[in-house]
Design a protein around this motif. Structure first.
Motif, mmCIF file in Angstrom:
data_model
loop_
_atom_site.group_PDB
_atom_site.id
_atom_site.type_symbol
_atom_site.label_atom_id
_atom_site.label_comp_id
_atom_site.label_asym_id
_atom_site.label_seq_id
_atom_site.Cartn_x
_atom_site.Cartn_y
_atom_site.Cartn_z
ATOM 1 N N PHE A 179 53.165 44.595 -1.519
ATOM 2 C CA PHE A 179 52.938 44.085 -0.169
ATOM 3 C C PHE A 179 53.890 42.950 0.181
ATOM 4 O O PHE A 179 54.118 42.677 1.363
ATOM 5 C CB PHE A 179 51.501 43.614 -0.012
ATOM 6 N N ALA A 180 54.460 42.308 -0.835
ATOM 7 C CA ALA A 180 55.439 41.255 -0.559
ATOM 8 C C ALA A 180 56.672 41.824 0.130
ATOM 9 O O ALA A 180 57.358 41.119 0.881
ATOM 10 C CB ALA A 180 55.828 40.541 -1.853
ATOM 11 N N GLY A 181 56.976 43.085 -0.113
ATOM 12 C CA GLY A 181 58.041 43.785 0.607
ATOM 13 C C GLY A 181 57.412 44.719 1.611
ATOM 14 O O GLY A 181 57.488 45.938 1.480
ATOM 15 N N TRP A 182 56.784 44.144 2.618
ATOM 16 C CA TRP A 182 55.924 44.919 3.507
ATOM 17 C C TRP A 182 56.677 45.874 4.416
ATOM 18 O O TRP A 182 56.292 47.025 4.593
ATOM 19 C CB TRP A 182 55.067 43.975 4.348
ATOM 20 N N SER A 183 57.747 45.430 5.041
ATOM 21 C CA SER A 183 58.368 46.177 6.142
ATOM 22 C C SER A 183 59.027 47.461 5.660
ATOM 23 O O SER A 183 59.701 47.485 4.617
ATOM 24 C CB SER A 183 59.409 45.319 6.852
ATOM 25 N N ILE A 184 58.831 48.511 6.449
ATOM 26 C CA ILE A 184 59.541 49.771 6.226
ATOM 27 C C ILE A 184 60.103 50.240 7.559
ATOM 28 O O ILE A 184 59.681 49.788 8.628
ATOM 29 C CB ILE A 184 58.619 50.855 5.626
ATOM 30 N N ASP A 185 61.070 51.141 7.500
ATOM 31 C CA ASP A 185 61.654 51.700 8.710
ATOM 32 C C ASP A 185 60.697 52.744 9.249
ATOM 33 O O ASP A 185 60.541 53.816 8.682
ATOM 34 C CB ASP A 185 63.021 52.315 8.390
ATOM 35 N N LEU A 186 60.053 52.426 10.376
ATOM 36 C CA LEU A 186 59.051 53.330 10.922
ATOM 37 C C LEU A 186 59.660 54.395 11.821
ATOM 38 O O LEU A 186 59.260 55.540 11.794
ATOM 39 C CB LEU A 186 57.993 52.527 11.682
ATOM 40 N N GLY A 187 60.614 54.024 12.649
ATOM 41 C CA GLY A 187 61.278 55.005 13.498
ATOM 42 C C GLY A 187 60.286 55.797 14.329
ATOM 43 O O GLY A 187 59.307 55.274 14.847
ATOM 44 N N ALA B 119 48.220 55.305 6.838
ATOM 45 C CA ALA B 119 48.917 55.727 8.054
ATOM 46 C C ALA B 119 50.253 55.005 8.201
ATOM 47 O O ALA B 119 51.228 55.584 8.690
ATOM 48 C CB ALA B 119 48.037 55.474 9.272
ATOM 49 N N TYR B 120 50.307 53.753 7.785
ATOM 50 C CA TYR B 120 51.570 53.006 7.808
ATOM 51 C C TYR B 120 52.598 53.689 6.913
ATOM 52 O O TYR B 120 53.754 53.919 7.315
ATOM 53 C CB TYR B 120 51.311 51.573 7.346
ATOM 54 N N LEU B 121 52.180 54.046 5.714
ATOM 55 C CA LEU B 121 53.087 54.746 4.798
ATOM 56 C C LEU B 121 53.461 56.124 5.337
ATOM 57 O O LEU B 121 54.613 56.556 5.214
ATOM 58 C CB LEU B 121 52.433 54.874 3.430
ATOM 59 N N ALA B 122 52.494 56.818 5.935
ATOM 60 C CA ALA B 122 52.770 58.147 6.488
ATOM 61 C C ALA B 122 53.801 58.070 7.600
ATOM 62 O O ALA B 122 54.679 58.943 7.711
ATOM 63 C CB ALA B 122 51.471 58.782 6.998
ATOM 64 N N ARG B 123 53.722 57.059 8.445
ATOM 65 C CA ARG B 123 54.730 56.883 9.498
ATOM 66 C C ARG B 123 56.120 56.689 8.895
ATOM 67 O O ARG B 123 57.102 57.271 9.362
ATOM 68 C CB ARG B 123 54.382 55.683 10.369
ATOM 69 N N GLY B 124 56.202 55.855 7.883
ATOM 70 C CA GLY B 124 57.491 55.629 7.243
ATOM 71 C C GLY B 124 58.045 56.869 6.590
ATOM 72 O O GLY B 124 59.253 57.146 6.665
#
Length: 260
Positions: free
Chosen positions: A185-193, A96-101
């Motif tokens: 996972f070390a680069g965890w953050s994505i732009d969720l918007g 779901a995290y990836l889907a949001r991004g």
């Protein structure tokens, strides 16, 4: 089946024909968990259901990927190759995290968005792990070494949920590239918007992994969202309350099919 996207091999299973529905599983498993949950409740006609293994899990590779942002880019390429129309996109937990991004970055690829027990940028307040139901014979379906993982994941412990865990969760846990996941996972953050298409947000009231409060907070980013916080369900909601999950899923599919 396998699709080559930017040098990465994406393995996936698919069933049916029609409007594409792509479902993303959580971390540490493979496509078989979300496939089993969705196939048990999804309408049996008019949908092409696609279940990819996420990078570094199942039979998908992760060459050259060093962040979740890279994974979102990969998934966008996968959707572009998969279909000539926007897809219904569902994600469970990490999926779901990836889907949001993906929906935030490429809304043109997404016809509708479903977020089930969504993992967020960071984990907020979560309830204690509290068992809702414990049948005396639930563990009879499991090998001794599987019981601790089942108990950690499920708050509804019956022979039926134990079989779901044994048959559709455990197999994928043996196919994880831990080094690849650590790198991503070390680069965890994505732009969720945000995303303004038809959205379903489902959380378990007893979810001690990601909680439910953060899911409620997503309403502000999704102006056309339906929110359900399901009592007597935890992070394994799709297995523990399949009748509720199915009803919500079918209503979301109907709404998204009718969207412009």
């Amino acid at each position: 089946m396998d699709s080559q996207v930017g040098g990465v091999s994406v393995h996936f299973a698919e069933h049916g024909t029609g409007v594409p529905l792509v479902a993303l599983h959580g971390a540490g498993v493979d496509h078989r968990e979300i496939e089993a949950a969705v196939e048990a409740v999804v309408p049996d006609a008019g949908l092409r259901r696609v279940y990819p293994d996420l990078p570094g899990m199942g039979r998908s590779t992760a060459e050259g990927l060093s962040s979740n942002g890279d994974v979102v880019t990969l998934l966008a390429g996968f959707l572009e190759q998969l279909a000539e129309q926007p897809v219904l996109l569902l994600g469970h937990s990490y999926g779901a995290y990836l889907a949001r991004g993906l929906a935030a970055r490429r809304p043109d690829l997404v016809r509708g968005l479903a977020l089930v027990c969504p993992l967020g940028e960071r984990t907020g307040q979560v309830p204690e792990h509290e068992v809702v139901r414990q049948d005396d014979d639930a563990h009879d379906e499991l090998a001794p070494e599987q019981r601790a993982g089942f108990d950690e994941y499920f708050v509804v412990r019956t022979r039926a949920t134990a079989r779901r865990y044994r048959d559709h969760v455990v197999p994928g846990t043996t196919l994880v590239d831990e080094a690849a996941l650590g790198r991503v996972f070390a680069g965890w953050s994505i732009d969720l918007g945000g995303y303004d298409g038809p959205t379903l947000i489902v959380a378990g009231r007893r979810d001690s992994t990601v909680g439910y409060a953060d899911a409620v907070g997503l309403l502000g980013d999704h102006p056309h969202a339906t929110l359900a916080v399901v009592d007597d369900a935890g992070h394994a909601l799709v297995h523990e309350r399949p009748e509720v999950f199915g009803a919500l899923l079918r209503e979301w599919i109907d709404c998204a099919r009718l969207s412009p």
